[in-house]
Motif scaffolding. Structure first.
Motif, PDB file in Angstrom:
ATOM      1  N   ALA A  96       0.511  -1.209  -0.218  1.00  0.00           N
ATOM      2  CA  ALA A  96       0.573   0.014  -0.125  1.00  0.00           C
ATOM      3  C   ALA A  96       0.766   1.360  -0.133  1.00  0.00           C
ATOM      4  O   ALA A  96       0.291   2.236  -0.804  1.00  0.00           O
ATOM      5  N   ARG A  99       1.399   2.936  -3.660  1.00  0.00           N
ATOM      6  CA  ARG A  99       0.086   2.952  -3.957  1.00  0.00           C
ATOM      7  C   ARG A  99       0.667   4.624  -4.170  1.00  0.00           C
ATOM      8  O   ARG A  99       0.356   5.237  -3.181  1.00  0.00           O
ATOM      9  N   ASP A 102      -5.695   5.512  -3.505  1.00  0.00           N
ATOM     10  CA  ASP A 102      -7.014   4.386  -2.852  1.00  0.00           C
ATOM     11  C   ASP A 102      -7.874   4.529  -2.591  1.00  0.00           C
ATOM     12  O   ASP A 102      -7.997   6.046  -1.655  1.00  0.00           O
ATOM     13  N   LEU A 278     -11.269  -0.862  -1.785  1.00  0.00           N
ATOM     14  CA  LEU A 278      -9.790  -1.427  -1.597  1.00  0.00           C
ATOM     15  C   LEU A 278      -9.955  -2.685  -2.010  1.00  0.00           C
ATOM     16  O   LEU A 278      -9.747  -4.057  -1.404  1.00  0.00           O
ATOM     17  N   ARG A 283      -8.701  -1.031  -7.088  1.00  0.00           N
ATOM     18  CA  ARG A 283      -7.227  -0.807  -7.423  1.00  0.00           C
ATOM     19  C   ARG A 283      -7.125  -0.228  -9.594  1.00  0.00           C
ATOM     20  O   ARG A 283      -5.903   0.631  -9.328  1.00  0.00           O
TER      21      ARG A 283
END
Length: 351
Positions: A96, A99, A102, A278, A283
């Motif tokens: 995570a 990223r 999100d 999620l 994603r």
């Protein structure tokens, strides 16, 4: 001196007329005072709401614009992690941290949305001065004092990137060490080797602190709804866990957004979509997003501002003029003032 008999006092009719005139004047003054007081309350409430709405869209909008920044690597992001995949005892997915965006739909207070924004902190950029080899467990930098033992860091150049945990620091020689093996706190490194030799890029490489920030609504101990933020820890005992939420603004009653999805990668929004969450599909949706449409519903701090329930159109992208059924009406006994603030923000690191 004698007083004339017709000047001994006021007749009852004169008293009644005087009292009536006084009452009329008093009622008029009271009406003026009440009207001015109500106008002041409305003006004050409107100013407070406008300031809260401006700050909410400005603060969140700035973070959206700066999200998904990975140094000169650009929008591809850091794809090659060297951390163990799951942080011990917490189940936090370290992926995570790699990223840029999100979201969770209707997961906050009052079925509001939750927004996750990631990237690296540009203010923490430290230059790599030498890497002995791709397999080496250390990087020489120009300022190792900026880092701490067990910090999670990202090294990138314009073609590759790695995330790793600091296992040792040699501040005398400006060396950051990233050995594999057990660590006192955090996930540790699965391997000491990096994905590339960072000496090879003529533009050089840099080490950054990653960051993931979350924005959402919650009700505080006094029952007041707040816009709060927290983030994933990258150092100390808080590694991998969300930090204690920090209240940004009160009386933000709803927080909704949509993703501007560029499905054909031409730099243009093809569709505005609610976040899918999620999940794998969510994603993928977030990875293809280049803009975010944000709408916040702000309420006045004090009640007794309006005469009764107020109609408003929320979220702001709805066409309540063409379809009045989309409009929202506050509770019948609600005398708070409401305003809706909506803006569209481009993720400038993705276009």
């Amino acid at each position: 001196m004698r007083i004339s008999s017709n000047q001994r006092g006021l007749s009852i009719i004169e008293v009644m007329v005087a009292l009536a005139l006084s009452l009329i004047i008093t009622l008029g003054l009271t009406q003026i005072f009440t009207s001015n007081s109500q106008s002041f309350r409305v003006a004050e409430a409107s100013a407070r709401i406008q300031e809260t709405g401006r700050l909410a869209t400005s603060i969140v909008g700035r973070e959206i614009r700066n999200s998904s920044y990975w140094g000169c690597l650009g929008s591809d992001g850091v794809r090659d992690g060297r951390l163990n995949s799951i942080l011990n005892d917490t189940g936090f997915d370290v992926g995570a941290l790699l990223r840029g965006l999100d979201a969770e739909n209707n997961a906050g207070a009052g079925n509001s949305d939750v927004l996750y924004l990631g990237g690296v902190n540009g203010n923490s950029q430290i230059k790599v001065t030498f890497q002995p080899s791709q397999q080496a467990a250390n990087l020489q930098v120009d300022d190792s004092d900026s880092f701490n033992l067990n910090d999670i860091l990202i090294v990138t150049n314009c073609s590759a990137g790695d995330v790793f945990q600091v296992t040792n620091l040699n501040t005398n020689n400006e060396v950051v060490v990233h050995n594999s093996g057990n660590v006192s706190v955090g996930p540790g490194n699965s391997t000491q080797s990096l994905s590339t030799n960072y000496n090879d890029d003529p533009d050089g490489a840099s080490v950054f602190r990653p960051r993931q920030q979350r924005f959402y609504l919650t009700d505080n101990a006094n029952g007041v709804r707040e816009l709060v933020t927290d983030g994933v820890g990258i150092s100390g005992s808080g590694i991998g866990n969300f930090s204690t939420p920090v209240a940004i603004l009160q009386d933000v009653m709803d927080f909704q957004f949509q993703f501007g999805v560029d499905s054909d990668q031409d730099g243009q929004v093809n569709a505005w979509e609610d976040p899918l969450g999620l999940t794998a599909a969510g994603r993928t949706q977030a990875d293809n997003t280049i803009a975010i449409r944000l709408s916040v519903l702000i309420r006045s701090p004090e009640d007794r501002v309006t005469d009764g329930a107020q109609d408003y159109c929320y979220p702001g992208w709805l066409d309540c003029v063409a379809n009045s059924a989309l409009a929202t009406t506050a509770n019948a006994n609600d005398t708070f003032l409401y305003r809706v603030y909506t803006t569209t923000i481009t993720m400038r690191n993705r276009i």
